[in-house]
Design a protein around this motif. Structure first.
Motif, short mmCIF file in Angstrom:
data_model
loop_
_atom_site.label_atom_id
_atom_site.label_comp_id
_atom_site.label_asym_id
_atom_site.label_seq_id
_atom_site.Cartn_x
_atom_site.Cartn_y
_atom_site.Cartn_z
N VAL A 2 2.19 -8.61 -3.40
CA VAL A 2 2.35 -7.25 -2.91
C VAL A 2 1.81 -7.13 -1.50
CG1 VAL A 2 1.82 -4.83 -3.33
CG2 VAL A 2 2.14 -6.38 -5.27
N GLY A 3 2.64 -6.62 -0.57
CA GLY A 3 2.21 -6.44 0.80
C GLY A 3 1.32 -5.23 0.95
N ALA A 4 0.66 -5.14 2.12
CA ALA A 4 -0.27 -4.03 2.36
C ALA A 4 0.45 -2.68 2.35
CB ALA A 4 -0.99 -4.25 3.69
N LEU A 10 2.23 2.40 -3.23
CA LEU A 10 1.98 2.48 -4.67
C LEU A 10 0.74 3.32 -4.96
CD1 LEU A 10 2.77 1.48 -7.52
CD2 LEU A 10 1.23 -0.46 -7.15
N SER A 11 -0.31 3.12 -4.17
CA SER A 11 -1.54 3.89 -4.35
C SER A 11 -1.31 5.37 -4.09
CB SER A 11 -2.62 3.35 -3.40
OG SER A 11 -3.82 4.07 -3.53
N ARG A 12 -0.50 5.67 -3.09
CA ARG A 12 -0.20 7.07 -2.77
C ARG A 12 0.56 7.75 -3.92
NH1 ARG A 12 3.79 10.23 -1.11
NH2 ARG A 12 5.32 8.53 -1.14
N LEU A 13 1.60 7.05 -4.40
CA LEU A 13 2.40 7.61 -5.49
C LEU A 13 1.58 7.75 -6.77
CD1 LEU A 13 5.81 5.76 -4.99
CD2 LEU A 13 5.39 8.22 -4.77
N GLU A 14 0.73 6.74 -7.03
CA GLU A 14 -0.10 6.78 -8.23
C GLU A 14 -1.05 7.97 -8.19
OE1 GLU A 14 -3.65 4.01 -9.73
OE2 GLU A 14 -1.70 3.01 -9.85
N LEU A 34 7.56 -4.10 -7.86
CA LEU A 34 6.44 -4.95 -7.41
C LEU A 34 5.86 -5.79 -8.55
CD1 LEU A 34 4.56 -2.43 -5.09
CD2 LEU A 34 6.31 -4.11 -4.48
N LYS A 35 6.36 -5.57 -9.78
CA LYS A 35 5.89 -6.31 -10.95
C LYS A 35 4.39 -6.15 -11.15
CE LYS A 35 9.62 -9.71 -10.62
NZ LYS A 35 9.99 -11.14 -10.50
N VAL A 36 3.92 -4.91 -10.97
CA VAL A 36 2.50 -4.60 -11.16
C VAL A 36 2.27 -4.31 -12.63
CG1 VAL A 36 0.64 -3.00 -10.56
CG2 VAL A 36 2.32 -3.66 -8.82
N ARG A 37 1.22 -4.88 -13.18
CA ARG A 37 0.92 -4.67 -14.59
C ARG A 37 -0.10 -3.54 -14.74
NH1 ARG A 37 -0.88 -9.34 -18.96
NH2 ARG A 37 -0.84 -8.01 -20.82
#
Length: 303
Positions: A2-4, A10-14, A34-37
């Motif tokens: 995952v790029g910066a 992702l952090s913003r949306l979360e 992003l295949k984030v678990r």
């Protein structure tokens, strides 16, 4: 990886989703891309979206993708009844789908019904013998049951068909190492190095297997591959630097320092030791004295 920028998005949306600001679908799509678990969050927010008739209707055909994503998250969290409910909805909509059939097999895996899961996958492979993911699910079943030899056999058969699957070669190497079959593991890493010669991890792993095998020739070869790993990582690979020192110590112990060739090897040995000391003094100065002591015991410094 995952790029910066993607991580920030992702952090913003979360944060937005967690605080009730909407954009649940965008968040779930990015998680999948992003295949984030983060299965608990996917399950919670995905169920909220699926239980909202108005929000669900806006997704159109994408709603089936969401059912799939939430089903996998539910299995990962141990909520098998929720997963079963959603998989049944998908089976009703797509009764002949291989993709949904694979989900059903995964549900049996999550339940611990290995025989039922294997039966589902075997049936799917009869119709779709080149489905890579189903082959890998069968490997996963063997591993989950502790049948590492069976997993090795399945992976070898898989690689006879999909020889360019480098992740499978790496998995096979790890299985061989678990079974202490180091020569076979070495062969796997040789294949990986041929395919991706600029990947320092493969050179490092191959060197570690050679070092484990032991013997003068293996130590010499391991030292060369440790050196390549150092070169490919711009001198910042601490494991490879230690590897050169360990190989140098092992070679010196065997040859008693009488070979002219080994004197050349001692120079590399000393350079690696000096680089290690420099790195520790810069990044972890409190550990530097211990490292120096260990390297001195290994006679890593030139006299």
């Amino acid at each position: 990886m995952v790029g910066a920028a993607e991580e920030a998005e992702l952090s913003r949306l979360e944060s937005q989703v967690e605080n009730g600001g909407g954009n649940i679908w965008e968040y779930l799509c990015l998680v999948k891309k992003l295949k984030v678990r983060c299965s608990e969050k996917v399950l919670r927010h995905g169920m909220a979206l699926l239980n909202d008739a108005k929000g669900r209707s806006k997704l159109g055909g994408e709603v089936w993708t969401l059912y799939e994503q939430v089903s996998v998250a539910a299995m990962d969290c141990g909520h098998l009844e929720i997963a079963k409910e959603y998989i049944q909805i998908l089976l009703k909509k797509f009764p002949d789908s291989t993709r949904v059939g694979r989900l059903e097999g995964m549900w049996f895996e999550a339940k611990g019904s290995w025989t039922r899961a294997d039966k589902v996958y075997s049936g799917l492979l009869e119709e779709h013998p080149l489905d890579q993911q189903i082959h890998k699910r069968k490997v996963a079943i063997a591993k989950a049951q502790g049948n590492l030899s069976g997993a090795v056999d399945l992976l070898n058969k898989y690689l006879e068909i999909f020889m360019a699957d480098y992740d499978a070669w790496r998995e096979l190497a790890d299985l061989y190492i678990s079974l202490q079959m180091y020569k076979q593991a070495a062969f796997c890493f040789e294949e990986l190095i041929l395919a991706q010669p600029s990947n320092p991890f493969f050179h490092l792993s191959y060197a570690e297997v050679l070092y484990t095998l032991g013997g003068l020739e293996n130590f010499k070869l391991a030292k060369k591959y440790y050196a390549v790993a150092i070169d490919l990582s711009s001198g910042r690979n601490t494991r490879a630097l230690y590897g050169v020192c360990l190989c140098g110590a092992a070679i010196n112990q065997i040859t008693k320092g009488r070979s002219k060739d080994e004197k050349e090897g001692s120079e590399l040995h000393s350079l690696a030791a000096a680089s290690l000391v420099k790195n520790y003094k810069q990044r972890s100065p409190d550990k530097a004295p211990l490292v120096i002591s260990v390297l001195e015991q290994m006679k890593a410094f030139s006299s």
